[in-house]
Every structure is written in structure tokens, then in C-alpha cells.
Design a protein around this motif. Structure first.
Motif, PDB file in Angstrom:
ATOM      1  N   ARG A   1       1.081  -1.300  -0.059  1.00 13.70           N
ATOM      2  CA  ARG A   1       0.078  -0.214   0.286  1.00 13.70           C
ATOM      3  C   ARG A   1       1.191   1.115   0.232  1.00 13.70           C
ATOM      4  NH1 ARG A   1      -4.233   0.433   4.538  1.00 13.70           N
ATOM      5  NH2 ARG A   1      -2.735   0.794   6.160  1.00 13.70           N
ATOM      6  N   VAL A   2       1.563   1.304   0.755  1.00 12.68           N
ATOM      7  CA  VAL A   2       2.935   2.363   0.622  1.00 12.68           C
ATOM      8  C   VAL A   2       3.363   2.285  -0.505  1.00 12.68           C
ATOM      9  CG1 VAL A   2       5.328   3.496   2.131  1.00 12.68           C
ATOM     10  CG2 VAL A   2       3.497   1.995   3.281  1.00 12.68           C
ATOM     11  N   LYS A   3       3.750   1.556  -1.221  1.00 20.19           N
ATOM     12  CA  LYS A   3       4.887   1.731  -2.783  1.00 20.19           C
ATOM     13  C   LYS A   3       3.670   1.986  -3.532  1.00 20.19           C
ATOM     14  CE  LYS A   3       8.097  -1.019  -1.637  1.00 20.19           C
ATOM     15  NZ  LYS A   3       8.955  -2.761  -2.379  1.00 20.19           N
ATOM     16  N   LYS A   4       1.437   2.368  -3.324  1.00 22.69           N
ATOM     17  CA  LYS A   4       0.693   2.432  -4.006  1.00 22.69           C
ATOM     18  C   LYS A   4       0.624   1.282  -5.214  1.00 22.69           C
ATOM     19  CE  LYS A   4       1.149   7.591  -3.947  1.00 22.69           C
ATOM     20  NZ  LYS A   4       1.483   7.441  -2.056  1.00 22.69           N
ATOM     21  N   VAL A   5       0.281  -0.040  -5.101  1.00 22.07           N
ATOM     22  CA  VAL A   5       0.172  -0.882  -6.029  1.00 22.07           C
ATOM     23  C   VAL A   5      -1.568  -0.676  -5.410  1.00 22.07           C
ATOM     24  CG1 VAL A   5       0.459  -3.290  -6.092  1.00 22.07           C
ATOM     25  CG2 VAL A   5       2.235  -2.066  -5.123  1.00 22.07           C
ATOM     26  N   PRO A   6      -2.314  -1.585  -6.758  1.00 18.21           N
ATOM     27  CA  PRO A   6      -3.131  -1.172  -7.025  1.00 18.21           C
ATOM     28  C   PRO A   6      -4.010  -2.208  -5.710  1.00 18.21           C
ATOM     29  CG  PRO A   6      -1.966  -0.848  -9.059  1.00 18.21           C
ATOM     30  CD  PRO A   6      -0.909  -1.308  -8.544  1.00 18.21           C
ATOM     31  N   LYS A   7      -5.159  -2.269  -5.893  1.00 20.59           N
ATOM     32  CA  LYS A   7      -5.438  -2.869  -4.271  1.00 20.59           C
ATOM     33  C   LYS A   7      -5.844  -4.127  -4.492  1.00 20.59           C
ATOM     34  CE  LYS A   7      -9.705  -2.781  -1.543  1.00 20.59           C
ATOM     35  NZ  LYS A   7     -11.358  -1.972  -0.910  1.00 20.59           N
ATOM     36  N   GLN A   8      -6.354  -4.611  -6.147  1.00 18.55           N
ATOM     37  CA  GLN A   8      -6.665  -6.195  -6.492  1.00 18.55           C
ATOM     38  C   GLN A   8      -5.149  -6.185  -6.695  1.00 18.55           C
ATOM     39  OE1 GLN A   8      -8.690  -6.484 -10.129  1.00 18.55           O
ATOM     40  NE2 GLN A   8      -8.889  -8.665  -9.685  1.00 18.55           N
ATOM     41  N   GLU A   9      -4.110  -5.744  -6.866  1.00 18.61           N
ATOM     42  CA  GLU A   9      -2.918  -6.976  -6.427  1.00 18.61           C
ATOM     43  C   GLU A   9      -2.203  -7.487  -5.726  1.00 18.61           C
ATOM     44  OE1 GLU A   9       1.089  -8.330  -8.537  1.00 18.61           O
ATOM     45  OE2 GLU A   9      -1.464  -7.680  -8.909  1.00 18.61           O
ATOM     46  N   ARG A  10      -2.864  -6.308  -4.569  1.00 15.77           N
ATOM     47  CA  ARG A  10      -2.285  -6.414  -3.131  1.00 15.77           C
ATOM     48  C   ARG A  10      -2.639  -7.557  -2.486  1.00 15.77           C
ATOM     49  NH1 ARG A  10      -3.644  -0.711  -1.943  1.00 15.77           N
ATOM     50  NH2 ARG A  10      -5.156  -1.078  -0.763  1.00 15.77           N
ATOM     51  N   ALA A  11      -4.529  -7.031  -2.824  1.00 19.99           N
ATOM     52  CA  ALA A  11      -5.100  -8.287  -2.203  1.00 19.99           C
ATOM     53  C   ALA A  11      -4.478 -10.089  -2.773  1.00 19.99           C
ATOM     54  CB  ALA A  11      -6.437  -8.620  -2.728  1.00 19.99           C
ATOM     55  N   LYS A  12      -4.156  -9.871  -3.994  1.00 20.85           N
ATOM     56  CA  LYS A  12      -3.571 -11.144  -4.662  1.00 20.85           C
ATOM     57  C   LYS A  12      -2.256 -12.158  -4.304  1.00 20.85           C
ATOM     58  CE  LYS A  12      -2.217 -12.802  -9.164  1.00 20.85           C
ATOM     59  NZ  LYS A  12      -0.728 -12.879  -9.158  1.00 20.85           N
TER      60      LYS A  12
ATOM     61  N   GLU B   1      -2.573 -12.803  -0.462  1.00 18.66           N
ATOM     62  CA  GLU B   1      -2.931 -14.041  -0.030  1.00 18.66           C
ATOM     63  C   GLU B   1      -2.032 -15.291  -0.768  1.00 18.66           C
ATOM     64  OE1 GLU B   1      -4.955 -16.502   0.946  1.00 18.66           O
ATOM     65  OE2 GLU B   1      -6.194 -14.675   1.283  1.00 18.66           O
ATOM     66  N   GLU B   2      -1.296 -14.968  -1.868  1.00 15.84           N
ATOM     67  CA  GLU B   2       0.052 -15.920  -2.489  1.00 15.84           C
ATOM     68  C   GLU B   2       1.238 -15.474  -0.840  1.00 15.84           C
ATOM     69  OE1 GLU B   2       1.563 -13.990  -6.056  1.00 15.84           O
ATOM     70  OE2 GLU B   2       0.116 -14.896  -7.103  1.00 15.84           O
ATOM     71  N   ALA B   3       1.240 -15.106  -0.394  1.00 12.58           N
ATOM     72  CA  ALA B   3       2.103 -14.353   0.654  1.00 12.58           C
ATOM     73  C   ALA B   3       1.460 -15.198   1.650  1.00 12.58           C
ATOM     74  CB  ALA B   3       2.244 -12.930   0.935  1.00 12.58           C
ATOM     75  N   LEU B   4       0.094 -15.388   2.408  1.00 10.70           N
ATOM     76  CA  LEU B   4      -0.374 -16.103   3.130  1.00 10.70           C
ATOM     77  C   LEU B   4      -0.088 -17.226   3.090  1.00 10.70           C
ATOM     78  CD1 LEU B   4      -2.798 -13.945   4.837  1.00 10.70           C
ATOM     79  CD2 LEU B   4      -0.696 -14.139   5.464  1.00 10.70           C
ATOM     80  N   GLU B   5      -0.418 -17.612   2.168  1.00 13.39           N
ATOM     81  CA  GLU B   5      -0.537 -18.939   1.384  1.00 13.39           C
ATOM     82  C   GLU B   5       0.752 -19.795   1.675  1.00 13.39           C
ATOM     83  OE1 GLU B   5      -2.113 -22.224  -2.263  1.00 13.39           O
ATOM     84  OE2 GLU B   5      -2.547 -19.835  -2.242  1.00 13.39           O
TER      85      GLU B   5
END
Length: 304
Positions: free
Chosen positions: A68-79, A82-86
Motif C-alpha cells: 500500500r505504501v508503494k501504491k500497488v493497486p488494490k486488486q494486485e495487493r490482495a492477490k 494471499e499468495e504470501a499467506l499461503e
């Protein structure tokens, strides 16, 4: 990076991260000099012992924060979150808050928050220090597995010798601001560069015979049975001066007739702790294969 408190491990990590500036020399990351580049512009992330999670945010929001700090778009952030949590085995935990998680789970969230940014290097400063022994050992295994899966270089600080040997591909042994030895864990353990490394990395016996110093690890020494052949063995005689029953193993301290003492570790063959303790005072023969000794050249100054 392994060494006692105050030996320079965390300072070196802070130099890599950019929180400190070097007095001399350069810090290179992927072949580029980053010595004068501020921390936020370096392609590194740090995982601390205290996790540093935001308690008012959900797990998912914590992991997304850097994006979010790097202003990555919301949909990309969520994706990516979720990959990192997996990757850290926390799928389905995104809506929880850090206070609802165990210590091991919070550590994994901190790891996910770091790897979601896809850094070139991940810096870990005693990340398992706050965990109990059983969970710490479990997390050692999981961290190593995660590192192999994500393919990011981990630079890992610890003062725990067993953890360093378990986790690493290469170990740098620090002492008083210098590196005593750097190499694969088996080489550092089996062929210590000097007395400091021999004494700090695991338990090592140091003996002097005929003016030469050499080391032999406790697990390489055998308590020889009466009449047992000794071909290929170096043999010493002595008296058992102390016994420590430790469940799976028994630790034996032997005072040698020729001077000095040795620690011996043997698989626990006694039935009870009392059986082990009854060995104290017994005269014994010790033997080890000559290839299991390593000569110490202590003309090299420690810390150089």
C-alpha cells in the motif's frame, strides 16, 4: 551470522539494511554499491524478533501494508498478500488480528509481510528468539522450507549454535567485530579455524600433545570395552569425573591420566539416570579415529 552478544551481528545486519552507514568499505547488493542508498530504496526487508505487527490491523492488512505504501493497486495487493499467506501456511487467517494468533503464527505473518515485497535479500534478526524450544525447532524447519520455496536469500542472525548449523548453507562466525571463519556448517563444525570457533560452535574438546593442539568432538569419542580392538584409534586412559543423564544421551566428563579432560557424548544405553550416575569414578579407555581430530593453528589472531 553466528556469534555471542556484542560481536557485531546485528550491526552488520543494520548496515545491510541501511539503518547504519559504514565507516569504510562498501555494501554491494546484486553487484551494485548501495552503501549510500537510504533503507527505503534498498531491495531488502527485515524481520525482527518482536514481529512489529500493527495490532489494529487484520493479518491481511498487515501483509498488504508495504504494498500500500508503494501504491500497488488494490486488486494486485490482495492477490500478492494471499499468495504470501499461503506460502507461510496461513491461508484463511487474513481476517484475524495479531492478538488472536499464537507466537509462531505472528512470526509467520511478519515473514509474509516481508516476502510479499519480493526483496532480493531478507534480513532476519533472531526472529525465533521469543518462541519456546519446541515451537522454535518447528519454525526452524518451516523457515528453511519457505526459503527454498520462495528462492530469496535469507541473512539470518542468531547466537544459537544449533540453529545456525540447522538453518544455514553458510555460517559466518563473529567475534569482537570480526569474522573468525566463514563456510558451510559442516566445515565450520568439523574443521574450526581456531580455538574460539572450536569452543563456540558446539562443544569441542581441545587437547595438547607433543606441543600440538587439536580438537575432537564429544560424539566422535568412544568409551572402549575391555579387550576391544583399537586398530586405527588414538587411545587415552582416564577416570570418569562427572556424568550427566540427559534422556536420549548421557554426557560423560573424563579426567585423563596424561593430563586434561574430555567430554564424551554417548547414546543413552543405561536404563535409568541412576545407572548412568553409577559410572562415576570408573577407570575407562577412550578412543577415536585419527581422521576425527583436527589440528588447531592458533597462530592466527582471533577476530582478524
Amino acid at each position: 551470522m553466528l556469534g555471542p552478544s556484542g560481536s557485531g551481528k546485528t550491526t552488520t545486519l543494520r548496515l545491510i539494511a541501511g539503518f547504519e552507514r559504514p565507516d569504510a568499505g562498501v555494501i554491494e547488493l546484486q553487484g551494485s554499491d548501495v552503501s549510500q542508498i537510504p533503507p527505503y530504496s534498498r531491495n531488502v526487508n527485515t524481520v525482527f524478533q518482536d514481529y512489529a505487527l500493527f495490532p489494529h490491523m487484520t493479518v491481511r492488512e498487515n501483509v498488504e501494508y508495504g504494498l500500500r505504501v508503494k501504491k500497488v493497486p488494490k486488486q494486485e495487493r490482495a492477490k500478492r498478500a494471499e499468495e504470501a499467506l499461503e506460502m507461510v501456511r496461513l491461508s484463511g487467517y487474513g481476517d484475524r488480528r495479531p492478538g488472536q494468533l499464537s507466537g509462531g503464527q505472528r512470526q509467520r505473518v511478519a515473514l509474509a509481510r516481508a516476502i510479499v515485497n519480493r526483496p532480493a535479500v531478507l534480513l532476519l534478526d533472531e526472529p525465533l528468539g521469543a518462541l519456546d524450544l519446541k515451537l522454535r525447532q518447528q519454525m526452524q524447519f518451516e523457515l528453511k522450507q519457505i526459503q527454498q520455496e520462495v528462492g530469496i536469500t535469507f541473512v539470518y542472525v542468531t547466537h544459537d549454535q544449533e540453529e545456525a548449523l540447522t538453518m544455514s548453507d553458510r555460517v559466518a562466525v563473529f567475534n569482537e567485530g570480526g569474522i573468525e571463519q566463514i563456510g558451510p556448517p559442516n566445515e565450520v563444525y568439523e574443521k574450526p579455524a581456531n580455538l574460539f570457533v572450536a569452543g563456540f560452535v558446539g562443544v569441542s574438546n581441545v587437547l595438547e600433545r607433543d606441543g600440538d593442539q587439536f580438537t575432537v568432538r564429544p560424539e566422535k569419542i568412544r568409551l572402549l570395552d575391555d579387550g576391544e580392538p583399537t586398530d586405527g584409534y588414538h587411545v587415552e586412559t582416564g577416570t570418569i569425573a562427572g556424568v550427566s543423564y540427559a534422556g536420549m544421551i548421557t554426557r560423560v566428563r573424563v579426567e585423563l591420566d596424561a593430563g586434561g579432560e574430555l567430554q564424551v557424548v554417548r547414546q543413552n544405553l543405561e536404563t535409568t539416570s541412576q545407572d548412568a550416575l553409577e559410572q562415576q569414578g570408573r577407570k575407562v579407555r577412550l578412543g577415536w579415529r585419527k581422521e576425527h581430530t583436527y589440528a588447531i593453528d592458533d597462530t592466527k589472531e582471533e577476530g582478524s
